[in-house]
Design an enzyme around this catalytic site. Structure first.
Site, mmCIF file in Angstrom:
data_model
loop_
_atom_site.group_PDB
_atom_site.id
_atom_site.type_symbol
_atom_site.label_atom_id
_atom_site.label_comp_id
_atom_site.label_asym_id
_atom_site.label_seq_id
_atom_site.Cartn_x
_atom_site.Cartn_y
_atom_site.Cartn_z
ATOM 1 N N HIS A 25 -5.573 -2.681 -8.785
ATOM 2 C CA HIS A 25 -6.487 -3.227 -7.050
ATOM 3 C C HIS A 25 -6.201 -5.245 -8.062
ATOM 4 O O HIS A 25 -6.807 -5.607 -7.200
ATOM 5 C CB HIS A 25 -8.261 -2.801 -7.503
ATOM 6 C CG HIS A 25 -7.341 -1.524 -6.437
ATOM 7 N ND1 HIS A 25 -8.314 -1.028 -5.654
ATOM 8 C CD2 HIS A 25 -6.815 -0.815 -5.667
ATOM 9 C CE1 HIS A 25 -8.232 0.206 -5.070
ATOM 10 N NE2 HIS A 25 -7.135 0.489 -5.078
ATOM 11 N N HIS A 189 0.525 7.505 -6.874
ATOM 12 C CA HIS A 189 0.117 8.808 -6.230
ATOM 13 C C HIS A 189 0.776 10.196 -7.088
ATOM 14 O O HIS A 189 -0.458 11.259 -6.899
ATOM 15 C CB HIS A 189 -0.028 9.043 -4.778
ATOM 16 C CG HIS A 189 -1.339 8.237 -4.236
ATOM 17 N ND1 HIS A 189 -1.521 7.790 -2.747
ATOM 18 C CD2 HIS A 189 -1.791 7.324 -5.054
ATOM 19 C CE1 HIS A 189 -2.275 6.748 -2.671
ATOM 20 N NE2 HIS A 189 -2.370 6.463 -3.741
HETATM 21 FE FE1 HEB Z 1 -3.634 4.689 -4.308
HETATM 22 C C1 HEB Z 1 -6.275 6.697 -5.906
HETATM 23 C C2 HEB Z 1 -5.644 4.576 -1.305
HETATM 24 C C3 HEB Z 1 -1.807 2.831 -2.769
HETATM 25 C C4 HEB Z 1 -2.075 4.733 -7.578
HETATM 26 N N1 HEB Z 1 -5.851 5.073 -3.865
HETATM 27 C C5 HEB Z 1 -6.390 6.079 -4.662
HETATM 28 C C6 HEB Z 1 -7.395 6.560 -3.346
HETATM 29 C C7 HEB Z 1 -7.331 5.845 -2.284
HETATM 30 C C8 HEB Z 1 -5.829 5.268 -2.733
HETATM 31 C C9 HEB Z 1 -8.898 6.038 -1.576
HETATM 32 C C10 HEB Z 1 -8.992 7.016 -3.966
HETATM 33 C C11 HEB Z 1 -9.486 6.173 -5.065
HETATM 34 C C12 HEB Z 1 -11.285 7.933 -6.197
HETATM 35 O O1 HEB Z 1 -11.085 7.515 -6.880
HETATM 36 O O2 HEB Z 1 -11.390 7.852 -4.109
HETATM 37 N N2 HEB Z 1 -4.017 4.110 -2.810
HETATM 38 C C13 HEB Z 1 -4.523 4.317 -1.397
HETATM 39 C C14 HEB Z 1 -4.313 3.365 0.389
HETATM 40 C C15 HEB Z 1 -2.638 2.836 -0.763
HETATM 41 C C16 HEB Z 1 -2.856 2.925 -2.080
HETATM 42 C C17 HEB Z 1 -4.328 3.619 1.875
HETATM 43 C C18 HEB Z 1 -1.892 2.119 0.099
HETATM 44 C C19 HEB Z 1 -0.606 2.802 0.933
HETATM 45 N N3 HEB Z 1 -2.233 3.907 -4.913
HETATM 46 C C20 HEB Z 1 -1.309 3.026 -3.882
HETATM 47 C C21 HEB Z 1 -0.299 2.495 -5.157
HETATM 48 C C22 HEB Z 1 -0.754 2.615 -6.625
HETATM 49 C C23 HEB Z 1 -1.699 3.676 -6.451
HETATM 50 C C24 HEB Z 1 0.263 1.409 -4.408
HETATM 51 C C25 HEB Z 1 -0.042 2.215 -7.556
HETATM 52 C C26 HEB Z 1 1.013 2.186 -8.119
HETATM 53 N N4 HEB Z 1 -3.917 5.638 -6.751
HETATM 54 C C27 HEB Z 1 -3.036 5.307 -7.624
HETATM 55 C C28 HEB Z 1 -4.014 6.216 -8.086
HETATM 56 C C29 HEB Z 1 -5.403 6.491 -8.066
HETATM 57 C C30 HEB Z 1 -5.888 6.236 -6.787
HETATM 58 C C31 HEB Z 1 -3.611 5.682 -9.907
HETATM 59 C C32 HEB Z 1 -5.684 7.812 -8.739
HETATM 60 C C33 HEB Z 1 -7.594 7.122 -9.315
HETATM 61 C C34 HEB Z 1 -7.964 7.738 -10.244
HETATM 62 O O3 HEB Z 1 -7.684 8.867 -10.481
HETATM 63 O O4 HEB Z 1 -8.721 7.493 -10.581
#
Ligand code: HEB
Length: 632
Positions: A25, A189
Site C-alpha cells: 500500500h 494473496h
Molecule cells: Fe490484497 C489483504 C484487497 C492486491 C497483498 N487485500 C487484503 C485485504 C483486502 C485486499 C480487502 C484484506 C485486508 C484486511 O486485513 O482485512 N488486494 C486487494 C485488492 C487487490 C489486492 C482489491 C487488487 C486486485 N494484495 C494485492 C497485491 C498484494 C496484496 C498486489 C501484494 C503483492 N493483501 C495482500 C496481503 C494481505 C492482503 C499480503 C494480507 C494482509 C494481512 O494478512 O494482514
C-alpha cells in the site's frame, strides 16, 4: 516477523501478511501519469494517505517497526524500512525475492500526496465526477477513498467480471502488465488473511480519532478489536489453507472450486467454495477448505488474459516464482527512478532491471567542451532563428524530468526517437537536430545529450549577450550519454489538464520547480517561425528582441497587453493582443498573468532585467541537470 507483541497479536504467529500489505500500500499509490505516489517519501505516515480506508490498521504495522527505526535512527528511512519489511516478510515465508534497492528519502509531511486524493487538491488537478466507480487517468482509484480496486466489486456489487477493467487500469497506472498484475495479486494473496470479525467495523479512523485510530469494535474484554476480533476491510478469511507459506495454492484454489458469493461475518460480499471442480457426488462437496476469495480475486477468472496467467501459475510454480519476484521488485522500486539512485550492493541489490532504463556509461574521457562551444556559436551566427531553436530543443529535451519519480530529462537524448520525437509539442525539432549534425560528427566522444544541452545553454548565453542589456553566466556539466532507443518516454508525454492555470501550477510541481523558476523559464526566447510550426498564428515577439535576443521583453508584452481568446487557423487555442494583430500568446502564458502566485514574479521580472536573467540562469541550470544521478 515471528516475535509476537501483545499490542497487536499476529495472525497465526506471523506478521508477514501484514508487513507485505504495508509495503504494497505504500508503493502501490504510484502512478505513471505524473510519477506521484510510491513509497519513496513514506508519506503513508501522514495525511491524507494515513487515513485512506485502504490503509486501515497499517498504523499498527508501522508501530511494530518503530523499535527498528529507533535502533538505526536517521541512517534508516521509513521508506526503506517499510519496503524492506515487506520484502523480508516475503522471503521469511519462503518466497523468492529479487532483492532490495535502498535510498528512499523521507518526506517531512504528506503534501506531495494531496493530488492523489481524495482531496480538494486532487479534484482541482484531476477531477473525478463520474460517480460510476471508474475514474479516468490519472486517478489510481476506481472508487474514491480506495486507491486500488474495490475488493467487493465495482461500486460494491459482487459481479466479478465488472472488476476486470478497474484492475487493468489501476495496475496499468502502476506500470504493470497483465502477467505482472496476476502474479502480484495471487502472489500477494498467497499470504495472510482478511479481517472482518463482526459487522460493527473498525471504529473511527485518524481524522476523527487521531490518538487511537481504528480502535476496533468487534468482541469485548482485553482482546476487543484485536487478534481474532480484528476488523480491517470487513472481509473475513484467508485465500489459502497455508497463509504463512509460499505456494501457488491461490491459483489452484481459484480454478479448483466452484465459488458462491455470500455475506461474511463482517457484513460484506465475499466468496466461498461450494464444490470441487471435476469431482462428482459426495466427493465434490466433502471437506471443503475454509478459504475465501474477494470479488476482485474472482475477476481473474473473467478475462481471457488474466485466466491464461492464472492457469500458468497454477501449474508452474517456477513461472510464478520468476514473475512474482520481478513484479514485486518493480512495484517497490518503480518510483525510485534511475538505477544509480539505488544504494546498496550485490547480492542484496539486483542488477539494473528493464524498468530502470539504464543508460550506457559515458565515455572514459569526455571531450574538451570549449571548442565545441565555439563551433555552436558559429552555427548560431548562421541564422538569427537558431538561438530560439537551440534553446527550445534543449528545453524540450530536459523538461520531461519529473521530481516525483526521477524519470525523464535530457540524459539519454531519447528525444531523437519515437515516441518522444513524434509528440506534437516536439514538431520541427528533427530539423534543429540536423543543424547540429556537423558538430556531432566532428567530436566522436560527444554524446547527443551533451550536445543538445550545450547548444541550448550556449544559445541562451549568446542571446543574452546580444541583447546588450545584461549577461548570464551559464555553467555546463558534461557527461551525459545516449540511449539506444526511446523506451520509457511514453509515460512522459505532456499531460492534459482541465485548464491552463492548473497545468501551469501542476507542471511546475511535477518538475520540482518553484513558481518563481517556472515563470523565469517561460520568458525564454521564442521565434515566430517556431510558434507557427507548432500551429499558433505567431509569437509574442514581433521584433528581434525575444526572437534572437534574450531579455525580459516577454514579461512586458504579457503584462502590458489585453489578451483576447481566439483560435489559430490550425485550431489551436491562443490569445491575441487587443489592438496589436501581430502579438500572440499561448494559454500557458496568459495563465501566468491570471495566477496570482505566478503573476507576482512576472511583474518583478518585467521591471528588472538583471533580476530576471539571474533567475532564468538558475532555473535553466537546475532543469538541465535535474536528471543527473550519474555523478561520482
Ligand atoms: Fe490484497 C489483504 C484487497 C492486491 C497483498 N487485500 C487484503 C485485504 C483486502 C485486499 C480487502 C484484506 C485486508 C484486511 O486485513 O482485512 N488486494 C486487494 C485488492 C487487490 C489486492 C482489491 C487488487 C486486485 N494484495 C494485492 C497485491 C498484494 C496484496 C498486489 C501484494 C503483492 N493483501 C495482500 C496481503 C494481505 C492482503 C499480503 C494480507 C494482509 C494481512 O494478512 O494482514
Amino acid at each position: 516477523m515471528v516475535t509476537e507483541q501483545a499490542s497487536w497479536p499476529a495472525d497465526l504467529g506471523h506478521y508477514g501478511g501484514l508487513m507485505i500489505r504495508l509495503a504494497w500500500h505504500c508503493a502501490g499509490s504510484y502512478r505513471s501519469w505524473d510519477g506521484r505516489g510510491g513509497c519513496d517519501g513514506a508519506r503513508q505516515r501522514f495525511l491524507p494517505e494515513m487515513a485512506w480506508d485502504d490503509n486501515t490498521n497499517l498504523d499498527k504495522a508501522r508501530e511494530l517497526l518503530v523499535p527498528i527505526k529507533e535502533k538505526y535512527g536517521d541512517a534508516l528511512t521509513w521508506g526503506d524500512l517499510i519496503v524492506l519489511a515487506g520484502t523480508t516478510a516475503i522471503e521469511s515465508m519462503g518466497a523468492p525475492v529479487l532483492g532490495f534497492c535502498a535510498g528512499r528519502i523521507d518526506d517531512v509531511d504528506g503534501t506531495a500526496s494531496l493530488e492523489l486524493g481524495p482531496t480538494p487538491e486532487q479534484q482541482a488537478v484531476a477531477p473525478c465526477t463520474r460517480g460510476d466507480g471508474m475514474c479516468e487517468q490519472p486517478l489510481g482509484q476506481t472508487t474514491m477513498g480506495l486507491i486500488y480496486v474495490n475488493p467487493e466489486g465495482l461500486m460494491g456489487n459482487p459481479v466479478p467480471k465488472n472488476s476486470v477493467a478497474g484492475i487493468r487500469s489501476s495496475f496499468g497506472r502502476m506500470g504493470m502488465n497483465d502477467s505482472e498484475t496476476v502474479a502480484l495479486i495471487g502472489g500477494g494473496h498467497a499470504f495472510g488473511k482478511t479481517h472482518g470479525a463482526c459487522p460493527t467495523g473498525a471504529g473511527p479512523g485518524p481524522l476523527k480519532s487521531p490518538s487511537n485510530p481504528w480502535p476496533g469494535t468487534c468482541g469485548s474484554g482485553p482482546m476487543k478489536g484485536r487478534g481474532p476480533n480484528t476488523f480491517t476491510s470487513g472481509f473475513e478469511g484467508s485465500w489459502t489453507t497455508r497463509p504463512t507459506e509460499w505456494t501457488n495454492q491461490y491459483f489452484r484454489n481459484l480454478l479448483g472450486f466452484d465459488w458462491v458469493k455470500h455475506k461474511g461475518p463482517g457484513g460484506h460480499w465475499q466468496w466461498k467454495p461450494t464444490s470441487r471442480k471435476g469431482a462428482t457426488g459426495a466427493a465434490a462437496t466433502a471437506d471443503l477448505p475454509n478459504i475465501m476469495m474477494l470479488t476482485a480475486d474472482m475477476a481473474l477468472l473473467e478475462d481471457p488474459e488474466y485466466l491464461k496467467y492464472t492457469k500458468i501459475f497454477s501449474q508452474d510454480l517456477e513461472a510464478l516464482n520468476t514473475a512474482f519476484s520481478h513484479a514485486w521488485y518493480k512495484l517497490m522500486t518503480r518510483d525510485m527512478g534511475p538505477y544509480s539512485r539505488c544504494l546498496g550492493k550485490a547480492p542484496m541489490l539486483p542488477p539494473p532491471q528493464p524498468f530502470q532504463l539504464q543508460l550506457p556509461a559515458p565515455p572514459a574521457k569526455l571531450p574538451d567542451f570549449a571548442p565545441i562551444r565555439a563551433d555552436i556559436v558559429n552555427v548560431l551566427k548562421a541564422d538569427t532563428e537558431n538561438a530560439a531553436k537551440f534553446t527550445r530543443l534543449a528545453w524540450q529535451c530536459a523538461n520531461t524530468f519529473r521530481a516525483t519519480d526521477y524519470a525523464g530529462g535530457c540524459n539519454g537524448a531519447r528525444i531523437r526517437f519515437s515516441p518522444q520525437k513524434d509528440w506534437p509539442s516536439n514538431k520541427g525539432l528533427d530539423q534543429v537536430l540536423k543543424l547540429l549534425d556537423p558538430v556531432k560528427k566532428k567530436y566522436p566522444s560527444l554524446s547527443w545529450a551533451d550536445l543538445i544541452v550545450l547548444a541550448g545553454t550556449t544559445a541562451l548565453q549568446q542571446a543574452a549577450a546580444d541583447a546588450g542589456s545584461g549577461s548570464v553566466d551559464l555553467k555546463f556539466c558534461g557527461g551525459r550519454t545516449d540511449a539506444a532507443d526511446g523506451q520509457g518516454t511514453d509515460v512522459l508525454e505532456p499531460r492534459s489538464y482541465v485548464n491552463a492555470s492548473v497545468a501551469l501550477a501542476d507542471n511546475a510541481k511535477v518538475m520540482g520547480l518553484t513558481p518563481r523558476e517556472a515563470v523565469a523559464l517561460a520568458g525564454m526566447l521564442r521565434s515566430t517561425a517556431q510558434q507557427q510550426g507548432l500551429g499558433y498564428s505567431g509569437s509574442w515577439a514581433s521584433s528581434a528582441a525575444g526572437q534572437s535576443r534574450q531579455d525580459n521583453s516577454y514579461f512586458k508584452v504579457l503584462l502590458n497587453n489585453i489578451w483576447e481568446p481566439s483560435k489559430s487557423a490550425a485550431g489551436k487555442e491562443e490569445f491575441k493582443a487587443k489592438g496589436n494583430p501581430k502579438l500572440f500568446m499561448m494559454p500557458s502564458d496568459v495563465a501566468i498573468k491570471r495566477s496570482p502566485a505566478f503573476a507576482a514574479h512576472a511583474g518583478e521580472y518585467a521591471k528588472d532585467n538583471a533580476k530576471f536573467l539571474q533567475a532564468l540562469a538558475g532555473a535553466w541550470t537546475k532543469v538541465m541537470n535535474a536528471d543527473r544521478f550519474d555523478g561520482p
